[in-house]
Write a protein that holds these residues in place. Structure first.
Motif, PDB file in Angstrom:
ATOM      1  N   LEU A  25       0.785  -1.227   0.000  1.00 59.46           N
ATOM      2  CA  LEU A  25       0.000   0.000   0.000  1.00 59.46           C
ATOM      3  C   LEU A  25       0.820   1.282   0.000  1.00 59.46           C
ATOM      4  O   LEU A  25       0.407   2.292  -0.565  1.00 59.46           O
ATOM      5  CB  LEU A  25      -0.902  -0.036   1.240  1.00 59.46           C
ATOM      6  N   GLU A  26       2.002   1.247   0.653  1.00 51.96           N
ATOM      7  CA  GLU A  26       2.768   2.493   0.770  1.00 51.96           C
ATOM      8  C   GLU A  26       3.208   3.009  -0.593  1.00 51.96           C
ATOM      9  O   GLU A  26       3.505   4.191  -0.750  1.00 51.96           O
ATOM     10  CB  GLU A  26       3.972   2.311   1.705  1.00 51.96           C
ATOM     11  N   TRP A  27       3.229   2.132  -1.602  1.00 58.04           N
ATOM     12  CA  TRP A  27       3.666   2.551  -2.932  1.00 58.04           C
ATOM     13  C   TRP A  27       2.525   3.116  -3.767  1.00 58.04           C
ATOM     14  O   TRP A  27       2.722   3.494  -4.915  1.00 58.04           O
ATOM     15  CB  TRP A  27       4.312   1.371  -3.673  1.00 58.04           C
ATOM     16  N   SER A  28       1.317   3.170  -3.193  1.00 59.96           N
ATOM     17  CA  SER A  28       0.186   3.692  -3.966  1.00 59.96           C
ATOM     18  C   SER A  28       0.081   5.203  -3.858  1.00 59.96           C
ATOM     19  O   SER A  28      -0.688   5.829  -4.572  1.00 59.96           O
ATOM     20  CB  SER A  28      -1.112   3.051  -3.471  1.00 59.96           C
ATOM     21  N   THR A  79      -9.673   0.369   0.195  1.00 62.89           N
ATOM     22  CA  THR A  79     -10.235  -0.911   0.619  1.00 62.89           C
ATOM     23  C   THR A  79      -9.362  -2.007   0.028  1.00 62.89           C
ATOM     24  O   THR A  79      -9.046  -1.990  -1.168  1.00 62.89           O
ATOM     25  CB  THR A  79     -11.683  -1.062   0.128  1.00 62.89           C
ATOM     26  N   ILE A  80      -8.963  -2.946   0.872  1.00 62.46           N
ATOM     27  CA  ILE A  80      -7.968  -3.937   0.472  1.00 62.46           C
ATOM     28  C   ILE A  80      -8.647  -5.273   0.218  1.00 62.46           C
ATOM     29  O   ILE A  80      -9.523  -5.690   0.978  1.00 62.46           O
ATOM     30  CB  ILE A  80      -6.916  -4.123   1.587  1.00 62.46           C
ATOM     31  N   THR A  81      -8.231  -5.949  -0.858  1.00 62.43           N
ATOM     32  CA  THR A  81      -8.837  -7.241  -1.156  1.00 62.43           C
ATOM     33  C   THR A  81      -7.807  -8.366  -1.225  1.00 62.43           C
ATOM     34  O   THR A  81      -8.194  -9.520  -1.409  1.00 62.43           O
ATOM     35  CB  THR A  81      -9.589  -7.183  -2.499  1.00 62.43           C
ATOM     36  N   SER A  82      -6.498  -8.019  -1.112  1.00 66.46           N
ATOM     37  CA  SER A  82      -5.510  -9.093  -1.195  1.00 66.46           C
ATOM     38  C   SER A  82      -4.230  -8.673  -0.496  1.00 66.46           C
ATOM     39  O   SER A  82      -4.099  -7.532  -0.044  1.00 66.46           O
ATOM     40  CB  SER A  82      -5.203  -9.437  -2.645  1.00 66.46           C
ATOM     41  N   PRO A 137      -2.038  -5.622  -2.981  1.00 66.50           N
ATOM     42  CA  PRO A 137      -3.108  -4.843  -3.628  1.00 66.50           C
ATOM     43  C   PRO A 137      -2.669  -4.186  -4.938  1.00 66.50           C
ATOM     44  O   PRO A 137      -3.472  -4.093  -5.873  1.00 66.50           O
ATOM     45  CB  PRO A 137      -3.485  -3.803  -2.573  1.00 66.50           C
ATOM     46  N   LEU A 138      -1.407  -3.734  -5.040  1.00 66.78           N
ATOM     47  CA  LEU A 138      -1.020  -3.030  -6.257  1.00 66.78           C
ATOM     48  C   LEU A 138      -0.728  -3.983  -7.411  1.00 66.78           C
ATOM     49  O   LEU A 138      -0.497  -3.550  -8.526  1.00 66.78           O
ATOM     50  CB  LEU A 138       0.186  -2.131  -6.012  1.00 66.78           C
ATOM     51  N   TRP A 139      -0.683  -5.269  -7.129  1.00 63.72           N
ATOM     52  CA  TRP A 139      -0.511  -6.226  -8.212  1.00 63.72           C
ATOM     53  C   TRP A 139      -1.855  -6.751  -8.715  1.00 63.72           C
ATOM     54  O   TRP A 139      -1.904  -7.595  -9.594  1.00 63.72           O
ATOM     55  CB  TRP A 139       0.367  -7.413  -7.765  1.00 63.72           C
ATOM     56  N   SER A 152      -7.130  -0.633  -8.572  1.00 59.58           N
ATOM     57  CA  SER A 152      -8.123   0.313  -8.058  1.00 59.58           C
ATOM     58  C   SER A 152      -7.565   1.135  -6.894  1.00 59.58           C
ATOM     59  O   SER A 152      -7.896   2.299  -6.741  1.00 59.58           O
ATOM     60  CB  SER A 152      -9.360  -0.449  -7.603  1.00 59.58           C
ATOM     61  N   VAL A 153      -6.675   0.522  -6.089  1.00 59.08           N
ATOM     62  CA  VAL A 153      -6.161   1.240  -4.924  1.00 59.08           C
ATOM     63  C   VAL A 153      -5.351   2.459  -5.347  1.00 59.08           C
ATOM     64  O   VAL A 153      -5.565   3.571  -4.874  1.00 59.08           O
ATOM     65  CB  VAL A 153      -5.296   0.304  -4.054  1.00 59.08           C
ATOM     66  N   GLY A 154      -4.428   2.242  -6.279  1.00 58.84           N
ATOM     67  CA  GLY A 154      -3.610   3.353  -6.749  1.00 58.84           C
ATOM     68  C   GLY A 154      -4.451   4.402  -7.447  1.00 58.84           C
ATOM     69  O   GLY A 154      -4.240   5.603  -7.261  1.00 58.84           O
TER      70      GLY A 154
END
Lengths: 619, 296
Positions: free
Chosen positions: A506-509, A524-527, A530-532, A537-539
């Protein structure tokens, strides 16, 4: 707006020295921790180099035996409590809220308090150099060497009080991060989706909470012995000569894991990024960490095999010590499993991570050797032990922390470090480290005792010691390369962008460096990665939200009560020192600063999060 | 006690951040007390002998007013309890604020008398006492050689102070219950009672420390002295901190800073207070009961 909360106006400016003194932003506190720890690393490193010079050949007279004792005591104490621990703290302060999708820690002012206690405790202990009486009884300060009879100077007093202050800092931070990690996770970020570093931080926070009270009590008893004249460590009055050792190592062994687990977390998060695949056996790595923490409380007496505890105690602790190698081994195999078949990119953070895995494994192996009681009896107090714990703490912790610095520096500063100088830094450090510490195994088995200021030419240890001293200078060169790299990058490093390593957490988003409110919109986190995820959607949510510059986000105002309270508490310790020299003056200092601390506590407790009518600070 | 917490929207567990912090702290505090209690247990029975001089009893207050201040204190404490009972009955009639000062005054009298007694009191120490405590009268007939340890403890007296402290847990529960029902006067009364019971416990402790010091048991004297004063003193420091905290809440309630909305603040303070009480049960058992009756 003029918002008076007492004697001084509440600080609201986002820049300038005052803003750093009153900051409650976890990222700034993390940077303060990091810079302080690196400064202390420099000081403890100089101490190490002086010791290596003194030992470079037989019958050297560079320093006196008294100074040599002070050097190894302060080198050990500083490296453990004022370098590796706060460097871990720097990372978890900076990264945990970013990793778990929070705007700050649960108690931002408590966080600032932790840092100032750490800084003041460090200063208090190092003030002993000004009176030319630094502690000289070794970093584990065995009784009765610490008694007034055998240590009449106030070096032990500085050490005891400094550690008490540092202990408050560590425990305050631990409470904060337990609550933060348990309670402030973003929606969907279940515990088993957290980055491993967050897990390891949670574990070491629990270790701190349960281990530090024991050393605090041990130190308090020592304080009473030295200030009041009680008999806790006075064998002449019937006291148990081993009480200190038991209390110290009940703390001291979990402390070893407090030092190594952050590095394990860092490496577990770096490996997936540079192998382009998820961590192999994530649950195994996490649960191995939990197992290490539990078992870490049951192995302390392996530091005391030679004290004559008896066959039963030796047997039980020997067995427990071998057992704890299993979860540690699980982690090593999981890291290897992550590398296996990965699309490996040999960037500097990965090099340091691989350095960590291999050097730490060597240190772990010599550790298991000590679990065998007869072998330990042979190696006790020789350089073999020094070799072992440097492989664990330097080859392990410090390589892991260096990996972390190279990995997250772009996030913290917005600039890349040079890969070329980074690789030079790594190879110099790896070579220098092994030159310095590997021969210690050999010279230890040859019988060279630790903590001696010199040795005779007839021992035949001259050339091997000279080789180790040269190795120490190679390590110095590696850190010069590191400093050049950092300075160069800060001046003209390539811009990093949000996610230079294409990492998954997350810190890289968010932008580099992150805005002071971290997330415009809590994701909102699903895995686990998350950025992979395919849709990113997070980024995207973060990029989209940047438009309003975070004006809708309300962050707490800075506060000067944390630094006032920690100054008050530290001066209580200072007052105790003065009390030994001049009772009335000491009493005055203690009562004055006691009242100040009490006052600061009340102001803190009743301080609102935001001053009414005050402008929000924005960066 | 902070009234506003920055990031206190929904938490991941649904538990309040500060409450979780308090639970973590109490877990940690167990280790503090655990280390001290272990030290006490390890050092049981390892104290050497001391030599004490015989002396006459002396009680300045009893000489002056003819009644032992110990007795007087107990009478006054009983009166205070009666006052609480009366207070409880009339609480709903709105005279609470008159009762609080009355109880306070009573209490201050108790403390003053106790302190005066401590200052003027010297227990008798004779050859009889010496043999009672398991010592040996030395040939000079003026002094006694004995192990100064568990035999100095006054279990009936400390049982009373233990009862006082445990009752403070009850009044703490009542205070929180009153606040949750938005009964501010009731809250203040019960919390003031809690503070006073806490102070009473501390009074007993000061009294006890003084009595032991006069009997010759200092922290330097032997291992029992060292462990006893540091362990019970550490607990006393906890009670002192608790009294400061709770009395701050009482004061804050008069300024309108503690209302039904801040029941959580009081609950957290209560967690701490109950913990301190529970720890005392362990300490009382370990030092006084097991110590005196020689189990183990």
């Amino acid at each position: 707006m003029a918002a008076y909360t007492g004697l001084l106006k509440r600080p609201v400016s986002p820049t300038g020295v005052w803003s750093w003194l009153t900051t409650i932003d976890h990222k700034r506190i993390g940077l303060l921790y990091g810079v302080t720890a690196l400064t202390m690393f420099f000081i403890a490193g100089i101490e190490a180099v002086i010791m290596r010079l003194q030992l470079s050949s037989s019958d050297q007279t560079l320093v006196s035996p008294e100074i040599y004792n002070q050097l190894f005591t302060m080198h050990g104490t500083t490296m453990v409590f004022m370098v590796i621990m706060p460097m871990g703290a720097a990372f978890f302060n900076y990264l945990i809220p970013l990793m778990i999708g929070a705007r700050d820690v649960a108690f931002p002012r408590l966080n600032a308090f932790s840092f100032w206690m750490f800084l003041f405790g460090t200063l208090l202990m190092h003030a002993s150099f000004l009176t030319m009486s630094a502690p000289a009884m070794g970093w584990f300060a065995y009784a009765p060497l610490t008694s007034l009879e055998y240590s009449p100077t106030n070096g032990v007093d500085y050490w005891v009080l400094g550690l008490q202050v540092l202990g408050i800092a560590s425990m305050a931070a631990a409470f904060n991060f337990v609550v933060t990690i348990i309670n402030l996770r973003a929606p969907g970020l279940t515990l088993m989706r957290m980055p491993v570093f967050a897990w390891m931080t949670l574990i070491i926070s629990f270790l701190l909470i349960f281990a530090f009270p024991v050393i605090t009590i041990a130190l308090t008893l020592l304080q009473f012995d030295r200030w009041v004249g009680t008999n806790f460590y006075n064998a002449a009055a019937g006291a148990d000569p081993l009480l200190w050792q038991h209390l110290f190592w009940v703390f001291g062994h979990p402390e070893v894991y407090i030092l190594i687990l952050p590095a394990m977390g860092i490496v577990s998060d770096i490996l997936p990024t540079f192998t382009r695949k998820p961590l192999f056996g994530y649950p195994a790595v996490v649960f191995a960490g939990v197992a290490i923490a539990f078992m870490g409380f049951g192995v302390w007496s392996h530091h005391m095999f030679t004290t004559g505890m008896g066959a039963w105690a030796n047997g039980v602790f020997s067995f427990a010590t071998m057992l704890i190698a299993i979860p540690t081994g699980i982690k090593v195999f999981n890291w290897l499993g992550t590398l296996w078949g990965g699309a490996i990119q040999f960037k500097t953070p990965l090099l340091f991570s691989i350095g960590f895995i291999s050097m730490f494994t060597l240190g772990g192996l010599s550790g298991v050797m000590h679990a065998i009681v007869p072998v330990d009896t042979q190696q006790q107090d020789t350089y073999f032990i020094v070799a072992h714990f440097h492989y664990v703490l330097f080859g392990g912790s410090l390589f892991g922390l260096m990996a972390g610095i190279y990995y997250w520096f772009p996030k913290m500063t917005g600039r890349m470090l040079s890969e070329g100088i980074g690789k030079l830094n790594f190879w110099l450090m790896l070579i220098g480290f092994n030159m310095t510490f590997f021969p210690m195994h050999i010279v230890g088995v040859l019988g060279m005792p630790r903590r001696i200021y010199t040795y005779g030419a007839d021992q035949g240890w001259d050339s091997i010691n000279m080789f180790m001293t040269i190795g120490a200078f190679v390590i110095v060169a590696s850190f010069l390369a590191f400093m050049v790299n950092v300075i160069r990058s800060l001046q003209s490093g390539d811009p990093a962008g949000d996610n230079p390593w294409k990492a998954a957490t997350l810190e890289w988003s968010i932008s580099s460096p992150p805005p002071h409110y971290n997330f415009v919109e809590i994701p909102t986190i699903t895995s686990r990665y998350p950025l992979w995820e395919k849709d990113h959607s997070v980024g995207a949510a973060q990029a989209h939200g940047h438009d309003d510059g975070g004006h809708a986000v309300h962050m707490p105002d800075p506060s000067y009560w944390p630094i006032v309270l920690s100054a008050g508490i530290t001066m209580l310790a200072g007052g105790l020192l003065i009390w030994k020299w001049h009772q009335i003056l000491g009493f005055t200092v203690i009562s004055t600063f006691g009242l100040l601390a009490l006052y600061a506590t009340y102001r803190w407790a009743f301080e609102p999060v935001n001053e009414p009518n005050s402008e929000e600070p924005h960066q | 006690m902070a009234h506003v917490e920055p990031i206190e929207e929904q938490t991941s567990t649904g538990l309040n951040n500060r409450k979780l912090l308090m639970w973590a702290f109490l877990g940690s505090d167990c280790m503090f007390f655990g280390a001290l209690i272990s030290t006490f247990m390890v050092y049981r029975g390892r104290s050497g002998t001391s030599i004490l001089q015989f002396h006459e009893a002396h009680d300045a207050i009893k000489d002056a007013i003819g009644i032992s201040v110990g007795t007087l204190s107990i009478i006054l404490i009983l009166l205070a309890v009666v006052a609480f009972a009366v207070n409880l009955i009339v609480m709903n009639r709105g005279v609470v604020k008159q009762i609080i000062p009355a109880v306070l005054t009573l209490f201050v009298i108790v403390v003053i008398f106790q302190s005066a007694w401590i200052a003027g009191h010297h227990p008798e120490f004779t050859a009889h006492e010496c043999t009672e405590m398991g010592g040996i009268v030395l040939p000079d007939n003026e002094s006694c050689e004995l192990i100064l340890a568990e035999n100095v403890l006054d279990i009936p007296l400390t049982s009373i102070s233990t009862f006082v402290l445990l009752m403070s847990s009850l009044s703490m529960v009542m205070a929180l219950a009153a606040l949750e029902r938005n009964n501010l006067p009731g809250f203040r009364t019960w919390l003031t009672a809690t503070c006073l019971l806490g102070v009473a416990f501390l009074g007993f402790q000061v009294f006890e420390f003084n009595a032991f010091l006069q009997e010759g048991l200092t922290p330097r004297e032997n291992l029992f002295g060292s462990t006893f004063y540091v362990l019970t003193g550490f607990h006393g420091a906890h009670v002192t901190l608790g009294v400061l905290w709770l009395s701050s809440l009482v004061v804050a309630s008069f300024k309108g800073k503690v209302t039904q909305k801040s029941a959580l603040d009081v609950e957290i303070a209560g967690l701490y207070w109950h913990f301190v009480d529970i720890v005392w049960i362990v300490i009382f058992s370990v030092i006084y009961l097991i110590g005196a009756y020689g189990i183990g």
